[in-house]
Design a protein around this motif. Structure first.
Motif, PDB file in Angstrom:
ATOM      1  N   ASN A 344     -14.125   8.879   1.563  1.00 21.91           N
ATOM      2  CA  ASN A 344     -15.189   9.380   0.691  1.00 21.91           C
ATOM      3  C   ASN A 344     -16.451   8.567   0.968  1.00 21.91           C
ATOM      4  N   LEU A 345     -17.324   9.115   1.771  1.00 18.31           N
ATOM      5  CA  LEU A 345     -18.533   8.404   2.169  1.00 18.31           C
ATOM      6  C   LEU A 345     -19.638   8.511   1.129  1.00 18.31           C
ATOM      7  N   ALA A 346     -19.421   9.317   0.091  1.00 21.29           N
ATOM      8  CA  ALA A 346     -20.417   9.485  -0.967  1.00 21.29           C
ATOM      9  C   ALA A 346     -20.152   8.554  -2.143  1.00 21.29           C
ATOM     10  N   ASP A 347     -19.007   7.908  -2.171  1.00 25.02           N
ATOM     11  CA  ASP A 347     -18.640   7.015  -3.273  1.00 25.02           C
ATOM     12  C   ASP A 347     -18.151   5.696  -2.696  1.00 25.02           C
ATOM     13  N   LEU A 348     -19.081   4.830  -2.371  1.00 23.59           N
ATOM     14  CA  LEU A 348     -18.765   3.568  -1.719  1.00 23.59           C
ATOM     15  C   LEU A 348     -18.752   2.417  -2.715  1.00 23.59           C
ATOM     16  N   ASP A 349     -18.072   1.360  -2.364  1.00 22.02           N
ATOM     17  CA  ASP A 349     -18.019   0.143  -3.153  1.00 22.02           C
ATOM     18  C   ASP A 349     -18.912  -0.893  -2.488  1.00 22.02           C
ATOM     19  N   ASN A 350     -20.162  -0.947  -2.925  1.00 22.97           N
ATOM     20  CA  ASN A 350     -21.119  -1.879  -2.330  1.00 22.97           C
ATOM     21  C   ASN A 350     -21.209  -1.696  -0.816  1.00 22.97           C
ATOM     22  N   GLY A 351     -21.232  -0.435  -0.388  1.00 17.57           N
ATOM     23  CA  GLY A 351     -21.376  -0.134   1.032  1.00 17.57           C
ATOM     24  C   GLY A 351     -20.082  -0.052   1.810  1.00 17.57           C
ATOM     25  N   ASP A 352     -18.957  -0.241   1.127  1.00 17.78           N
ATOM     26  CA  ASP A 352     -17.654  -0.215   1.792  1.00 17.78           C
ATOM     27  C   ASP A 352     -16.802   0.931   1.262  1.00 17.78           C
ATOM     28  N   LEU A 353     -15.814   1.340   2.069  1.00 18.57           N
ATOM     29  CA  LEU A 353     -14.854   2.333   1.625  1.00 18.57           C
ATOM     30  C   LEU A 353     -14.002   1.768   0.496  1.00 18.57           C
ATOM     31  N   ARG A 354     -13.694   2.605  -0.463  1.00 16.50           N
ATOM     32  CA  ARG A 354     -12.759   2.212  -1.506  1.00 16.50           C
ATOM     33  C   ARG A 354     -11.336   2.416  -0.993  1.00 16.50           C
ATOM     34  N   TYR A 355     -10.500   1.427  -1.176  1.00 14.11           N
ATOM     35  CA  TYR A 355      -9.129   1.588  -0.703  1.00 14.11           C
ATOM     36  C   TYR A 355      -8.391   2.568  -1.614  1.00 14.11           C
ATOM     37  N   GLU A 356      -7.503   3.312  -1.045  1.00 14.16           N
ATOM     38  CA  GLU A 356      -6.700   4.277  -1.791  1.00 14.16           C
ATOM     39  C   GLU A 356      -5.222   3.885  -1.809  1.00 14.16           C
ATOM     40  N   ILE A 357      -4.731   3.338  -0.698  1.00 15.32           N
ATOM     41  CA  ILE A 357      -3.328   2.970  -0.570  1.00 15.32           C
ATOM     42  C   ILE A 357      -3.235   1.474  -0.288  1.00 15.32           C
ATOM     43  N   ASP A 358      -2.472   0.775  -1.113  1.00  9.90           N
ATOM     44  CA  ASP A 358      -2.278  -0.661  -0.919  1.00  9.90           C
ATOM     45  C   ASP A 358      -1.345  -0.882   0.277  1.00  9.90           C
ATOM     46  N   PHE A 359      -1.702  -1.804   1.149  1.00  7.51           N
ATOM     47  CA  PHE A 359      -0.893  -2.035   2.348  1.00  7.51           C
ATOM     48  C   PHE A 359       0.533  -2.452   2.009  1.00  7.51           C
ATOM     49  N   ARG A 360       0.720  -3.048   0.832  1.00  8.65           N
ATOM     50  CA  ARG A 360       2.069  -3.461   0.441  1.00  8.65           C
ATOM     51  C   ARG A 360       2.960  -2.269   0.093  1.00  8.65           C
ATOM     52  N   SER A 361       2.342  -1.138  -0.215  1.00 16.03           N
ATOM     53  CA  SER A 361       3.128   0.081  -0.394  1.00 16.03           C
ATOM     54  C   SER A 361       3.699   0.554   0.936  1.00 16.03           C
ATOM     55  N   VAL A 362       2.939   0.348   2.002  1.00 17.92           N
ATOM     56  CA  VAL A 362       3.449   0.670   3.342  1.00 17.92           C
ATOM     57  C   VAL A 362       4.606  -0.264   3.684  1.00 17.92           C
ATOM     58  N   TYR A 363       4.431  -1.559   3.397  1.00 15.28           N
ATOM     59  CA  TYR A 363       5.517  -2.509   3.631  1.00 15.28           C
ATOM     60  C   TYR A 363       6.772  -2.108   2.847  1.00 15.28           C
ATOM     61  N   ALA A 364       6.583  -1.705   1.596  1.00 11.49           N
ATOM     62  CA  ALA A 364       7.715  -1.306   0.767  1.00 11.49           C
ATOM     63  C   ALA A 364       8.454  -0.125   1.392  1.00 11.49           C
ATOM     64  N   SER A 365       7.702   0.836   1.937  1.00  7.95           N
ATOM     65  CA  SER A 365       8.328   1.981   2.597  1.00  7.95           C
ATOM     66  C   SER A 365       9.126   1.557   3.814  1.00  7.95           C
ATOM     67  N   LEU A 366       8.570   0.656   4.606  1.00  4.23           N
ATOM     68  CA  LEU A 366       9.259   0.183   5.806  1.00  4.23           C
ATOM     69  C   LEU A 366      10.557  -0.525   5.442  1.00  4.23           C
ATOM     70  N   LEU A 367      10.495  -1.393   4.440  1.00 10.86           N
ATOM     71  CA  LEU A 367      11.692  -2.139   4.051  1.00 10.86           C
ATOM     72  C   LEU A 367      12.759  -1.221   3.448  1.00 10.86           C
ATOM     73  N   LYS A 368      12.325  -0.305   2.607  1.00 11.37           N
ATOM     74  CA  LYS A 368      13.283   0.571   1.947  1.00 11.37           C
ATOM     75  C   LYS A 368      13.896   1.583   2.907  1.00 11.37           C
ATOM     76  N   GLU A 369      13.041   2.265   3.690  1.00 13.21           N
ATOM     77  CA  GLU A 369      13.502   3.392   4.502  1.00 13.21           C
ATOM     78  C   GLU A 369      14.068   2.965   5.855  1.00 13.21           C
ATOM     79  N   LYS A 370      13.538   1.909   6.425  1.00 16.23           N
ATOM     80  CA  LYS A 370      13.968   1.505   7.761  1.00 16.23           C
ATOM     81  C   LYS A 370      14.979   0.365   7.738  1.00 16.23           C
ATOM     82  N   MET A 371      14.926  -0.475   6.717  1.00 21.58           N
ATOM     83  CA  MET A 371      15.805  -1.638   6.655  1.00 21.58           C
ATOM     84  C   MET A 371      16.836  -1.565   5.530  1.00 21.58           C
TER      85      MET A 371
END
Length: 389
Positions: A344-371
């Protein structure tokens, strides 16, 4: 010799021949790690990769308004899909996604982002909040639990010349090695020194024995495998080729880690970024083809990420440190889709993209589904990403 110095000697092996005295071999053998077929390969892009010029919102007029000097023309991007497309140097990323083997996770970041390279890498490697510190990595903590007290120096393999905090745990269940073919440990035949009543001395003997066994296991895996395709002559390609050899040789490590530097593109970005993405594309596509030919791609999940993205607006000839950026997941029977909303380039956080997905959610998926691992055991509280596998 203190414990830290000893671990630096034994846990990191950057080439040549490491000679250990015979008494360090006297500790006795450790049980090998019992593992399944699945493993995860991490490719870390050091320097802060520009996500907006990697997976590009080519159909958004604001992209061109905010990046008047470095925007990629919509006529040159590849793999167009719902307003997003890959940098032209990533033509094989587009092909992997068309094959159903690559998922893009958009707008990945974390709350209260840090724009320091060192600190942000540390946050990603420890999976902690930006205002908290941990001297153990998230993968190191995972391997501590996974190995259940049975030291296994090859549970994690780091292809690099320096150790990686992500793999650091309370036990040294990983090895850093620059050239696996040279990772050969020679034992001096000498006086057999019995175990002592000194726990610290016994600890270093235990570590040395583990490293010796790790060397032996790596050499066994290399003798049982070979390179089936031709890789480019780059550092990342060589590291991924080694990883492929170790996987095909049944080393059975759960985690492999390597990196590619050069993404701090404050200046001359168009040329520098094109070169680095070409390096990344060619190395990863060779690795992908190698695994697919060996019918192992379903067992190997490749994770490509950087410590942060870049600012949305260019600085004239490049970009400065930003926040959220895409992650790429290849193989491992991922669903081959695009997760998350377009930036969303129209709604920035002080000129930066707002994060939508926390990287630790990706880690959680890897640990749960792959390990098949309960991610909460290592302090990850975020829910897994839905729809990844």
């Amino acid at each position: 010799m203190n414990r830290r110095d000893f671990l630096t000697l034994t846990g990191t092996f950057t080439g040549g021949l490491l000679v250990l005295p015979e008494f360090l071999h006297a500790f006795g053998s450790q049980n090998n790690l019992v593992v399944g077929e699945q493993c995860v390969v991490f490719v870390q892009l050091n320097g802060g990769n520009d996500g907006l010029n990697t997976f590009i919102p080519y159909d958004n007029p604001l992209y061109y308004d905010l990046r008047t000097k470095i925007a990629l023309n919509k006529d040159v991007v590849v793999g167009k899909n719902n307003g997003m497309a890959f940098h032209p140097s990533l033509k094989d990323f587009a092909q992997m996604q068309q094959n159903g083997d690559l998922t893009v996770i958009q707008n990945v970041g974390y709350p209260e982002p840090i724009r320091s390279h060192f600190r942000s890498q540390e946050i990603w490697q420890t999976a902690t909040d930006s205002n908290k510190y941990n001297n153990q990595g998230w993968l190191g903590r995972f391997l501590d639990v996974q190995c259940d007290g049975h030291l296994s120096s090859t549970a994690g393999i780091n292809l690099d010349s320096i150790d990686n905090l992500a793999l650091k745990g309370s036990e040294p269940n990983s090895i850093t090695v620059k050239n696996p073919n040279q990772f050969k440990i020679k034992l001096n035949k000498g006086e057999n020194v019995k175990l002592s009543d000194n726990p610290q001395l016994d600890f270093v003997r235990k570590i040395a024995n583990s490293i010796t066994e790790g060397s032996e296991e790596i050499q066994k895996a290399l003798t049982k495998s070979k390179s089936e395709i031709s890789y480019p002559q780059t550092d990342l390609s060589r590291n991924l080729e080694w990883i492929s050899r170790l996987i095909k040789g049944n080393l059975n490590s759960k985690v492999y880690y390597t990196s590619l530097s050069g993404f701090d593109t404050h200046d001359n970005q168009l040329i520098l970024h094109e070169r680095k993405l070409t390096d990344l594309n060619d190395a990863l596509y060779s690795f992908y083809q190698d695994l697919k030919q060996a019918q192992l791609l379903q067992n190997v999940t490749i994770v490509v990420f950087s410590e942060f993205g870049r600012r949305v607006k260019d600085n004239g000839n490049g970009t400065d440190h930003g926040t959220a950026a895409p992650m790429f997941i290849i193989g491992g029977n991922n669903k081959g889709t695009i997760l998350g909303k377009n930036p969303n380039l129209a709604d920035l956080d002080n000129g930066d993209l707002r994060y939508e997905i926390d990287f630790r959610s990706v880690y959680a998926s890897l640990l749960k589904e792959k390990m098949s691992f309960d991610y909460s055991k290592i302090g990850i509280k975020n829910a897994p990403v839905s729809g990844l596998f």
